[in-house]
Design an enzyme around this catalytic site. Structure first.
Site, PDB file in Angstrom:
ATOM      1  N   SER A  66       0.943  -1.298   0.197  1.00 23.25           N
ATOM      2  CA  SER A  66       0.022   0.111  -0.152  1.00 23.25           C
ATOM      3  C   SER A  66       0.706   1.250   0.143  1.00 23.25           C
ATOM      4  CB  SER A  66      -0.861   0.106   0.967  1.00 23.25           C
ATOM      5  OG  SER A  66      -1.493   1.478   1.178  1.00 23.25           O
ATOM      6  N   HIS A 110      -8.528   1.117  -3.807  1.00 25.02           N
ATOM      7  CA  HIS A 110      -9.414   1.060  -2.909  1.00 25.02           C
ATOM      8  C   HIS A 110     -10.004   2.484  -2.554  1.00 25.02           C
ATOM      9  CE1 HIS A 110      -9.774   0.075   1.713  1.00 25.02           C
ATOM     10  NE2 HIS A 110     -10.991   0.107   1.064  1.00 25.02           N
ATOM     11  N   MET A 153     -11.801  -5.876   5.417  1.00 22.68           N
ATOM     12  CA  MET A 153     -11.049  -5.216   5.967  1.00 22.68           C
ATOM     13  C   MET A 153     -10.782  -5.739   7.221  1.00 22.68           C
ATOM     14  SD  MET A 153     -10.271  -2.290   4.326  1.00 22.68           S
ATOM     15  CE  MET A 153      -9.389  -1.671   5.461  1.00 22.68           C
ATOM     16  N   GLY A 173      -9.169   3.925   7.426  1.00 19.77           N
ATOM     17  CA  GLY A 173      -8.920   5.446   7.721  1.00 19.77           C
ATOM     18  C   GLY A 173      -7.181   5.764   7.912  1.00 19.77           C
ATOM     19  N   GLY A 186      -3.216   3.997   8.161  1.00 22.39           N
ATOM     20  CA  GLY A 186      -2.217   2.759   8.234  1.00 22.39           C
ATOM     21  C   GLY A 186      -1.850   2.399   9.806  1.00 22.39           C
ATOM     22  N   GLY A 187      -0.974   1.395   9.740  1.00 25.64           N
ATOM     23  CA  GLY A 187      -0.141   1.338  11.206  1.00 25.64           C
ATOM     24  C   GLY A 187      -1.077   0.723  12.198  1.00 25.64           C
ATOM     25  N   ASP A 200      -7.012  -6.399   4.387  1.00 21.59           N
ATOM     26  CA  ASP A 200      -6.013  -4.906   4.464  1.00 21.59           C
ATOM     27  C   ASP A 200      -6.233  -4.315   5.449  1.00 21.59           C
ATOM     28  OD1 ASP A 200      -5.463  -2.394   3.725  1.00 21.59           O
ATOM     29  OD2 ASP A 200      -7.066  -1.801   2.483  1.00 21.59           O
ATOM     30  N   GLY A 201      -4.915  -4.291   6.404  1.00 27.84           N
ATOM     31  CA  GLY A 201      -5.056  -3.550   7.530  1.00 27.84           C
ATOM     32  C   GLY A 201      -4.160  -4.476   8.684  1.00 27.84           C
ATOM     33  N   GLY A 202      -3.147  -3.985   9.178  1.00 25.62           N
ATOM     34  CA  GLY A 202      -2.346  -4.782  10.007  1.00 25.62           C
ATOM     35  C   GLY A 202      -1.758  -6.072   9.479  1.00 25.62           C
TER      36      GLY A 202
HETATM   37  C1  DX5 Z   1      -6.475   1.374   5.754  1.00 23.33           C
HETATM   38  C2  DX5 Z   1      -6.120   1.353   4.217  1.00 23.33           C
HETATM   39  C3  DX5 Z   1      -4.731   0.157   4.040  1.00 23.33           C
HETATM   40  C4  DX5 Z   1      -3.676   1.085   4.817  1.00 23.33           C
HETATM   41  C5  DX5 Z   1      -2.936  -0.375   5.557  1.00 23.33           C
HETATM   42  O1  DX5 Z   1      -7.395   2.206   5.797  1.00 23.33           O
HETATM   43  O2  DX5 Z   1      -7.062   0.733   3.451  1.00 23.33           O
HETATM   44  O3  DX5 Z   1      -4.569  -0.154   2.868  1.00 23.33           O
HETATM   45  O4  DX5 Z   1      -2.791   1.332   3.952  1.00 23.33           O
HETATM   46  O5  DX5 Z   1      -1.977   0.046   6.053  1.00 23.33           O
HETATM   47  P1  DX5 Z   1      -1.030  -0.889   7.117  1.00 23.33           P
HETATM   48  O6  DX5 Z   1      -0.965  -2.222   6.435  1.00 23.33           O
HETATM   49  O7  DX5 Z   1      -0.177  -0.156   7.784  1.00 23.33           O
HETATM   50  O8  DX5 Z   1      -2.279  -1.366   8.272  1.00 23.33           O
HETATM   51 ZN    ZN Z   2      -6.636  -0.088   1.576  1.00 24.08          ZN
END
Ligand code: DX5
Ligand code: ZN
Length: 218
Positions: free
Chosen positions: A9, A68, A139, A144, A146-147, A177-179
């Protein structure tokens, strides 16, 4: 089972050097890149827009742009993202608009269509649209930012999509997607996920080639 795909991402890369972030993904031989669009309304944050995709294309990126849309009114932006170079456009089930018409519009542009749902959204909500998509994005954090930490409570939803896929012989990818890092990806893989978005874990990795290789053998 579909072969695993890692989709880094770009949200987690240096925003002053997005072209370099995309080039780093391509250099590893990866085919996909995940692009997160946020509108400050459906999610409490802002990120990129169609011009970002167009600029990355002008810069020469040939990656598969896995786009996305975290937007309250994604149907209003399908044309713009398709024209800018999106290969896939994934829209969320939660906001109220004509989801079926939006998915048809995405496909009419020759793009792949995906449907996404948040951790708190029941999986049954996306079932009516399985015939119009070839990717379901489950999800694994509240979107909203990352991280954030991976949410294990979404695993049963991945398993349900996997059951639908095999019972109905659907040609479908299941994306998370996420974590996502290796351990959470392996948990998702055990339930049927095959497409792994990784932001922070990918861009912070000291050895991205080894990181990518570990996902290839999930
Ligand atoms: C979250 C996004 C993700 C995000 C994931 O709202 O949709 O795509 O970039 O980030 P990580 O991998 O850091 O959780
Ligand atoms: Zn995403």
């Amino acid at each position: 089972m579909n072969e695993p795909v890692l989709a880094p991402s770009l949200l987690a890369s240096d925003h002053a050097a997005l072209g370099e972030g995309a080039a780093a993904v391509a250099k590893l031989g990866l085919k996909w890149m995940h692009l997160d669009m946020m509108d400050g309304h459906f999610v409490p944050n802002l990120s990129f827009g169609p011009e970002t995709l167009a600029a990355l294309r002008r810069d020469g990126s040939k990656l598969f742009f896995d786009t996305h849309l975290m937007l309250s009114e994604p149907h209003k932006f399908v044309d713009a993202f398709a024209r800018a170079g999106a290969d896939r456009i994934t829209i969320h089930i939660e906001p109220s608009y004509d989801h079926g018409a939006a998915l048809d519009a995405i496909r009419a542009h020759g793009c792949r269509a995906g449907i996404a749902l948040n951790p708190g959204t029941p999986i049954g909500s996306i079932e009516p649209f399985l015939g119009k998509v070839d990717l379901v994005l489950v999800m694994t954090v509240q979107p909203g930012f990352g991280g954030q930490a991976f949410r294990e409570d979404v695993l049963p939803k991945i398993a349900q999509v996997d059951r639908w896929r095999s019972e109905r012989r659907l040609d479908l990818r299941i994306e998370v997607d996420g974590g996502i890092e290796l351990a959470s990806a392996a948990l998702c893989r055990s339930k049927g996920a095959d497409t792994f978005v990784a932001g922070t874990s990918f861009f912070a990795s000291k050895d991205r080639a080894a990181f990518a290789a570990s996902f290839a053998s999930l």
